[in-house]
Design a protein around this motif. Structure first.
Motif, mmCIF file in Angstrom:
data_model
loop_
_atom_site.group_PDB
_atom_site.id
_atom_site.type_symbol
_atom_site.label_atom_id
_atom_site.label_comp_id
_atom_site.label_asym_id
_atom_site.label_seq_id
_atom_site.Cartn_x
_atom_site.Cartn_y
_atom_site.Cartn_z
ATOM 1 N N GLY A 1 -3.604 7.229 -0.100
ATOM 2 C CA GLY A 1 -4.778 6.576 0.472
ATOM 3 C C GLY A 1 -4.690 5.069 0.474
ATOM 4 N N ASP A 2 -3.470 4.536 0.645
ATOM 5 C CA ASP A 2 -3.223 3.084 0.650
ATOM 6 C C ASP A 2 -3.575 2.424 -0.679
ATOM 7 N N GLU A 3 -3.526 3.202 -1.760
ATOM 8 C CA GLU A 3 -3.700 2.594 -3.088
ATOM 9 C C GLU A 3 -2.597 1.561 -3.285
ATOM 10 N N CYS A 4 -2.930 0.453 -3.942
ATOM 11 C CA CYS A 4 -2.015 -0.687 -4.021
ATOM 12 C C CYS A 4 -1.080 -0.591 -5.231
ATOM 13 N N PRO B 1 0.830 -1.207 0.000
ATOM 14 C CA PRO B 1 0.000 0.000 0.000
ATOM 15 C C PRO B 1 0.865 1.257 0.000
ATOM 16 N N ILE B 2 0.378 2.310 -0.667
ATOM 17 C CA ILE B 2 1.088 3.582 -0.700
ATOM 18 C C ILE B 2 0.406 4.531 0.285
ATOM 19 N N LYS B 3 1.080 4.833 1.380
ATOM 20 C CA LYS B 3 0.489 5.619 2.453
ATOM 21 C C LYS B 3 -0.010 6.976 1.965
ATOM 22 N N ASP B 4 0.790 7.652 1.133
ATOM 23 C CA ASP B 4 0.468 9.019 0.721
ATOM 24 C C ASP B 4 -0.555 9.066 -0.417
#
Length: 345
Positions: free
Chosen positions: A74-77, A69-72
């Motif tokens: 919105g946790d988009e994968c 997940p990408i924190k910055d």
């Protein structure tokens, strides 16, 4: 399941320092030759892409991509790439590359589902390349022409290795042999796919097996291919299908064939739709990559990948890919390889 091939009376011809020197020379020389042969410019490539856009390579359709997940965002994968087969075609369009020219890049991937062994590791490094072609070149003759040009660079590189390390004698034939997967099946009907590859590679030294992905007369493909990059459907004048293939050389250290490259003419709109239907994956038409292709935004192209560590392993006559690249291995394999004279980095 991991599996270690045990070369008979194996002895590394080069020490660690010589091996590292050889790796650098091979990589520098070959990529320059590849670039010159196919008129390719180097570009920067991603290590990961967003999930759900249809850009990542699906390989055989069963391998799981490493994701996070990408924190910055919105946790988009995001997914670690398996290869850049489709990304390169998007790049040809976005960079406005002209017909007859192309791109190449260093592709680094993690394949967590790989079965570890002498030729397979968790880490994959290859030169991914893609070239814009004319629609009139969607034929077997053009595919063979490009394969021959790549093979010429392979032969020249082997001679460079011999000049640097005289103890390593060249073994590649001056020309590569072409054979269709169906012809190979007819020649060896009672052998498995891998056994057929070994037989033909030992006989000719270097072969390009055409037609990977489509079903043969036995109802099975020679090997799996995703439906959305290589054209494995188009039929040629001889009735055989496929405008793609694998480049395989005979590896005398392991006593078997060794795939160095997979490549092919890419799908156009009609072939993409046909192969998605055949493979039951018509839902992919709504993904980003596929929509751009179906909307006519991507050029006709030919492309492939060439394994960097495998190439070095072959040229330097190493018995295990772990002698070329640092990695993680089952402890038993590491110990067994050490006893066989193949210390893994």
């Amino acid at each position: 399941m991991s599996y270690l091939i045990k070369p008979i009376q194996y002895q590394a011809l080069l020490g660690l320092q010589q091996t590292e020197l050889g790796i650098k020379q091979i990589k520098d020389f070959f990529q320059q030759n590849l670039s010159s042969e196919l008129r390719l410019r180097r570009v920067t490539a991603p290590l990961f892409v967003l999930k759900g856009m249809g850009i990542n390579d699906d390989l055989n359709g069963v391998e799981r991509a490493v994701n996070f997940p990408i924190k910055d965002m919105g946790d988009e994968c995001a997914e670690i790439v398996h290869s850049l087969a489709k990304w390169k075609r998007l790049t040809l369009a976005d960079y406005g590359i002209n017909e007859g020219y192309g791109i190449y890049t260093d592709m680094n991937a993690i394949r967590a589902d790989e079965e570890l062994g002498n030729l397979h590791s968790l880490y994959v490094d290859q030169w991914d390349w893609e070239m814009v072609m004319s629609p009139q070149n969607r034929n077997l003759d053009f595919l063979k022409e490009v394969v021959n040009r790549i093979y010429a660079a392979l032969v020249r590189t082997e001679y460079l290795v011999y000049e640097t390390f005289p103890e390593i004698s060249p073994i590649l034939p001056s020309e590569i042999t072409f054979i269709h997967a169906e012809e190979l099946l007819q020649r060896y009907p009672n052998l498995t796919t891998k056994e057929r590859e070994n037989k033909i590679a030992e006989e000719y030294g270097a072969v390009f097996i055409i037609g990977i992905g489509g079903n043969l007369s036995n109802g099975k493909p020679h090997d799996g291919r995703a439906p959305d990059y290589d054209d494995w459907t188009t039929r040629s004048e001889n009735g055989y299908h496929g405008l793609n293939g694998d480049l395989i050389v005979w590896n005398p250290v392991l006593g078997q064939g060794m795939e160095l490259s997979s490549m092919g003419i890419r799908v156009d709109k009609d072939i993409l739709l046909q192969q998605l239907t055949v493979s039951g994956q018509e839902n992919r038409k709504e993904l980003y990559f596929h929509k751009r292709l179906l909307d006519g935004e991507l050029p006709q192209s030919i492309g492939g990948g060439i394994g960097q560590s495998r190439l070095c392993m072959f040229y330097l006559r190493k018995g295990h890919i772990g002698e070329i690249q640092a990695g993680i291995w089952p402890e038993k394999m590491r110990k067994d390889a050490e006893l066989l004279g193949m210390p893994l980095i």
